[in-house]
Design a protein around this motif. Structure first.
Motif, short mmCIF file in Angstrom:
data_model
loop_
_atom_site.label_atom_id
_atom_site.label_comp_id
_atom_site.label_asym_id
_atom_site.label_seq_id
_atom_site.Cartn_x
_atom_site.Cartn_y
_atom_site.Cartn_z
N THR A 197 3.84 8.98 8.64
CA THR A 197 4.04 8.37 9.96
C THR A 197 4.46 6.91 9.79
OG1 THR A 197 2.37 9.81 10.94
CG2 THR A 197 2.99 7.84 12.18
N THR A 198 5.51 6.52 10.50
CA THR A 198 6.05 5.17 10.35
C THR A 198 5.79 4.34 11.61
OG1 THR A 198 7.79 5.97 8.89
CG2 THR A 198 8.16 3.84 9.94
N TYR A 199 5.41 3.09 11.39
CA TYR A 199 5.17 2.13 12.47
C TYR A 199 6.04 0.91 12.20
CZ TYR A 199 0.91 4.94 12.98
OH TYR A 199 0.02 5.97 13.14
N ILE A 200 6.79 0.47 13.20
CA ILE A 200 7.68 -0.67 13.05
C ILE A 200 7.05 -1.89 13.73
CG2 ILE A 200 9.02 -0.10 15.12
CD1 ILE A 200 11.52 -1.08 13.63
N MET A 201 7.09 -3.05 13.07
CA MET A 201 6.48 -4.24 13.64
C MET A 201 7.27 -4.70 14.87
SD MET A 201 5.56 -7.98 11.92
CE MET A 201 4.71 -7.30 10.50
N GLN A 202 6.56 -4.86 15.98
CA GLN A 202 7.21 -5.32 17.19
C GLN A 202 6.95 -6.80 17.45
OE1 GLN A 202 5.49 -2.58 20.03
NE2 GLN A 202 3.84 -3.99 20.56
N SER A 203 5.83 -7.32 16.92
CA SER A 203 5.56 -8.75 17.06
C SER A 203 4.62 -9.21 15.97
CB SER A 203 4.95 -9.05 18.44
OG SER A 203 3.65 -8.53 18.55
N TYR A 204 4.75 -10.47 15.58
CA TYR A 204 3.79 -11.05 14.64
C TYR A 204 2.98 -12.13 15.35
CZ TYR A 204 7.15 -14.89 13.68
OH TYR A 204 8.02 -15.96 13.76
N SER A 205 1.78 -12.38 14.82
CA SER A 205 0.80 -13.19 15.50
C SER A 205 0.47 -14.45 14.72
CB SER A 205 -0.48 -12.36 15.71
OG SER A 205 -1.55 -13.17 16.15
N LEU A 206 0.16 -15.51 15.46
CA LEU A 206 -0.32 -16.75 14.86
C LEU A 206 -1.84 -16.89 14.98
CD1 LEU A 206 2.38 -19.32 16.08
CD2 LEU A 206 2.46 -17.72 14.16
N ALA A 237 2.66 4.90 24.42
CA ALA A 237 3.09 4.27 23.18
C ALA A 237 1.88 4.17 22.26
CB ALA A 237 3.67 2.88 23.44
N HIS A 238 2.09 4.42 20.96
CA HIS A 238 1.00 4.43 19.99
C HIS A 238 1.14 3.19 19.11
CE1 HIS A 238 -0.25 8.63 20.92
NE2 HIS A 238 1.01 8.67 21.35
N LEU A 239 0.14 2.33 19.16
CA LEU A 239 0.20 1.03 18.50
C LEU A 239 -0.90 0.90 17.45
CD1 LEU A 239 0.60 -1.26 21.65
CD2 LEU A 239 2.38 -0.05 20.39
N ILE A 240 -0.60 0.11 16.41
CA ILE A 240 -1.63 -0.29 15.46
C ILE A 240 -1.44 -1.78 15.17
CG2 ILE A 240 -1.83 1.99 14.38
CD1 ILE A 240 -0.22 0.91 12.03
N GLN A 241 -2.46 -2.39 14.56
CA GLN A 241 -2.37 -3.75 14.08
C GLN A 241 -2.79 -3.80 12.61
OE1 GLN A 241 -4.64 -6.35 16.69
NE2 GLN A 241 -2.92 -6.51 18.10
N ASP A 242 -2.29 -4.82 11.90
CA ASP A 242 -2.70 -5.01 10.52
C ASP A 242 -3.82 -6.05 10.46
OD1 ASP A 242 -1.51 -7.54 10.68
OD2 ASP A 242 0.36 -6.88 9.72
N ASP A 243 -4.14 -6.53 9.25
CA ASP A 243 -5.25 -7.47 9.08
C ASP A 243 -5.00 -8.80 9.79
OD1 ASP A 243 -6.70 -5.94 6.72
OD2 ASP A 243 -4.57 -6.04 6.23
N PHE A 244 -3.74 -9.13 10.06
CA PHE A 244 -3.40 -10.41 10.67
C PHE A 244 -3.10 -10.27 12.17
CE2 PHE A 244 -2.65 -10.96 6.18
CZ PHE A 244 -3.16 -12.23 5.92
N GLU A 245 -3.42 -9.11 12.75
CA GLU A 245 -3.20 -8.81 14.16
C GLU A 245 -1.72 -8.78 14.53
OE1 GLU A 245 -5.78 -10.65 17.01
OE2 GLU A 245 -7.48 -10.68 15.63
N ASN A 246 -0.86 -8.53 13.52
CA ASN A 246 0.54 -8.23 13.82
C ASN A 246 0.59 -6.82 14.40
OD1 ASN A 246 1.31 -10.71 12.53
ND2 ASN A 246 1.06 -9.66 10.56
N SER A 247 1.44 -6.60 15.40
CA SER A 247 1.46 -5.33 16.13
C SER A 247 2.65 -4.48 15.71
CB SER A 247 1.52 -5.59 17.64
OG SER A 247 0.34 -6.20 18.08
N TYR A 248 2.39 -3.17 15.60
CA TYR A 248 3.40 -2.19 15.21
C TYR A 248 3.37 -1.03 16.20
CZ TYR A 248 2.71 -4.41 10.57
OH TYR A 248 2.58 -5.30 9.52
N GLN A 249 4.54 -0.44 16.44
CA GLN A 249 4.63 0.74 17.29
C GLN A 249 5.08 1.94 16.46
OE1 GLN A 249 6.23 0.53 21.37
NE2 GLN A 249 7.69 2.14 20.80
N ARG A 250 4.45 3.07 16.76
CA ARG A 250 4.80 4.31 16.04
C ARG A 250 6.22 4.73 16.37
NH1 ARG A 250 1.03 9.33 17.11
NH2 ARG A 250 2.59 9.90 18.69
N VAL A 251 6.97 5.14 15.35
CA VAL A 251 8.32 5.63 15.51
C VAL A 251 8.26 7.14 15.56
CG1 VAL A 251 10.65 5.70 14.54
CG2 VAL A 251 9.23 3.65 14.24
N ASP A 252 8.52 7.73 16.74
CA ASP A 252 8.44 9.19 16.91
C ASP A 252 9.78 9.85 16.69
OD1 ASP A 252 5.67 9.27 17.57
OD2 ASP A 252 6.15 8.56 19.57
#
Length: 583
Positions: free
Chosen positions: A516-525, A568-583
């Motif tokens: 399953t692939t998730y593409i980053m939609q935004s990065y966080s500060l 929409a199916h979303l995940i975040q990484d350790d830095f709270e950058n957000s990714y959306q699942r690519v269906d």
């Protein structure tokens, strides 16, 4: 049917029925059924999933929107970016009624959404009769449309689906591009002239047998027959939807089709909605007049299809009453079908589906509308590295956390000096939220964003202007440390958006162990205020990825377009950058 005391809500849109606290011996004990409760105190049951396994002719995957803390089920078939065809069922049916129509309409390139009203089908089922009122169900349908961000809707409605659908279309005519009514109506009754009465409290009547048309719909006037129907539905100890469908369809139902209509309702506790809907007409008087008047000015295409064996909603008189009132009905190919009854979708579903497709194709969206839609998708163009901030207003529910998402998109770039003035506790008190999450500043990575929510009302949250953009549903199992998101765990958000990543752009992706692939939609500060896009190229060395996962940087060789019409199916990484699942 035994004699009972009847009362009337006298057209009061806030009337409420009350179930008798006692159950006679003819009602099987269902006290072992789990009863849940929303945060607002709505008690409900949920039909076990196994009841919906392998239903005849109904292979559709379930989808859910949250309305009043309850799951509202809908079928969502066809291309996600297709024009929307919204199918509304009545009582005591559910979206299974549309199984013959969905494939044809979806195959023609349209996005088909078939809803289960709250209390019916796969939707959650409040157990108290008082939950089910006409005005509240109208509002729930509006909430559903708003949650999914539906616009340019082709409405297909029948029975109670038409009572609610035509009311909503009259209240929100700008949302609807076309309307098809099949055996439907919008009732209006002069104040004080509502003839219908309801028992209150409602007591099950053990003398009532199975449903039959001669017993319930006798030779009396329509009003007298419908009064008998109200009482039968409310007080029958073994109200069985399939008996009604089979009796009022002209084509016989197979045993497996009857079982499918009954599948959502294992026992009486699941049947509050199907029992109560007919009685809701007792509270209708003049509240539909504004919607009826608006339909009297509705110039867009309007079609009425009737089953001749339906002598009420499908009657020539009712068809002419509505088509003569709606300007958009003039010149349209209205039809009457000699081999169809009240449940016209059951009798001639495939014929109706073809008729809907030809109706849409013969009445395309005006060029001005199509051009406006294109501009709507472009209005957030050139979003790459655009700065924004979000505020999440959180409410808690039985099995999940729900957050309304407010975003500065299109209003400002979340200036540091204003963002730092936001006080989560003050916002929490002002909006009576359970909690408030300040999610920003952040930077978008896509090149264009199209959003159905872009023209929603602007709010001032603290010192910043924002729009409400979506509703985020977070399972309790995905939470760590209170409201902190658990990295690499999916959350579901309800929205209608299109993201475009241009060819030649570097994209940043997470690939799960199952591919399953998730593409980053935004990065966080938030976690690293120094993070920028250059640092994203080596971010993988800093992540604590689950076993078998990988972080990759990939250069696009063609445009990447992500369309979301619902979940929409979303995940975040350790830095709270957000990714959306690519269906």
């Amino acid at each position: 049917m035994s004699t009972m005391n009847l009362s009337t809500p006298a057209g009061d849109p806030n009337w409420k029925l009350t179930d008798s606290p006692t159950r006679p011996d003819c009602v099987p004990d269902d006290s072992s059924v789990p009863v849940y409760e929303t945060e607002a105190g709505i008690r409900f049951v949920r039909t076990p999933e196994e009841r919906f396994a392998n239903l005849a002719g109904y292979p559709f995957a379930p989808h859910y929107a949250m309305v009043e803390g309850l799951r509202m089920h809908y079928v969502d078939e066809g291309p996600a970016n297709g024009e929307v065809v919204l199918l509304l069922h009545g009582q005591p049916s559910w979206s299974y009624l549309y199984r013959k129509m969905i494939p044809t309409i979806a195959a023609a390139g349209y996005r088909v959404i078939a809803v289960d009203h709250i209390g019916m089908g796969r939707s959650d089922k409040p157990v108290d009769l008082s939950f089910h009122t006409f005005e509240k169900h109208v509002q729930r349908l509006k909430d559903f449309i708003n949650t999914l961000g539906l616009n340019n809707i082709t409405l297909f409605c029948q029975d109670w689906g038409s009572l609610m659908g035509l009311r909503v279309a009259g209240d929100l005519p700008e949302r609807f591009a076309r309307i098809v009514v099949a055996n439907g109506t919008l009732p209006m009754i002069l104040k004080g002239m509502n003839p219908f009465r309801v028992p209150n409290p409602v007591q099950i009547d053990c003398s009532i047998g199975d449903f039959s048309i001669p017993e319930v719909f006798g030779a009396e006037s329509w009003a007298a027959s419908f009064q008998r129907w109200i009482l039968f539905a409310l007080t029958s100890p073994n109200f069985t939807p399939s008996q009604v469908l089979a009796a009022m369809a002209t084509h016989p139902l197979a045993p497996e089709e009857k079982a499918a209509y009954d599948a959502p309702y294992p026992s009486l506790i699941y049947k509050a909605a199907v029992r109560t809907f007919p009685s809701m007409v007792a509270a209708i008087e003049e509240q539909n007049v504004p919607a009826w008047n608006a339909l009297g000015e509705y110039q867009k295409p309007f079609l009425f299809l009737a089953g001749e064996h339906d002598h009420n909603m499908g009657s020539t008189e009712n068809q002419q009453r509505i088509t003569s009132h709606v300007p958009g009905a003039q010149g349209q190919p209205h039809e009457r079908y000699a081999d169809a009854g009240h449940f016209i979708q059951e009798d001639i579903g495939e014929i109706l589906a073809a008729k809907v497709v030809s109706f849409i194709q013969a009445n395309p969206l005006p060029q001005t509308t199509a051009a406006k839609d294109e501009l709507h998708l472009q209005m957030h163009g050139q979003m790459h590295n655009a700065r924004y901030g979000e505020v999440l207003l959180v409410t808690g529910h039985l099995s999940h956390i729900e957050a309304s998402v407010y975003n500065t998109l299109g209003l400002n770039d979340c200036p540091d000096d204003l963002w730092r003035t936001l006080d989560a506790e003050e916002i929490k008190k002002a909006y009576k939220a359970r909690a408030v999450i300040l999610n920003g500043p952040r930077y978008f990575l896509m090149d264009q964003i199209g959003s159905a929510n872009a023209e929603r009302e602007v709010f001032s949250l603290g010192a910043l202007q924002m729009r409400r953009m979506a509703t985020l549903r977070i399972p309790l199992t995905s939470m760590l440390g209170g409201l902190k998101h658990k990295p690499y765990t999916e959350n579901v958000i309800q929205r209608t958006t299109t993201y475009v990543y241009n060819s030649g752009r570097d994209v940043y992706e997470l690939v799960a162990s199952d591919g399953t692939t998730y593409i980053m939609q935004s990065y966080s500060l938030i976690m690293d205020p120094t993070l920028n896009e250059e640092k994203l190229k080596t971010l993988g060395t800093r992540l604590h990825l689950p076993s078998g996962w990988q972080y990759r940087v990939r250069r696009l060789t063609e445009d990447c377009i992500l369309n979301v019409r619902g979940e929409a199916h979303l995940i975040q990484d350790d830095f709270e950058n957000s990714y959306q699942r690519v269906d």
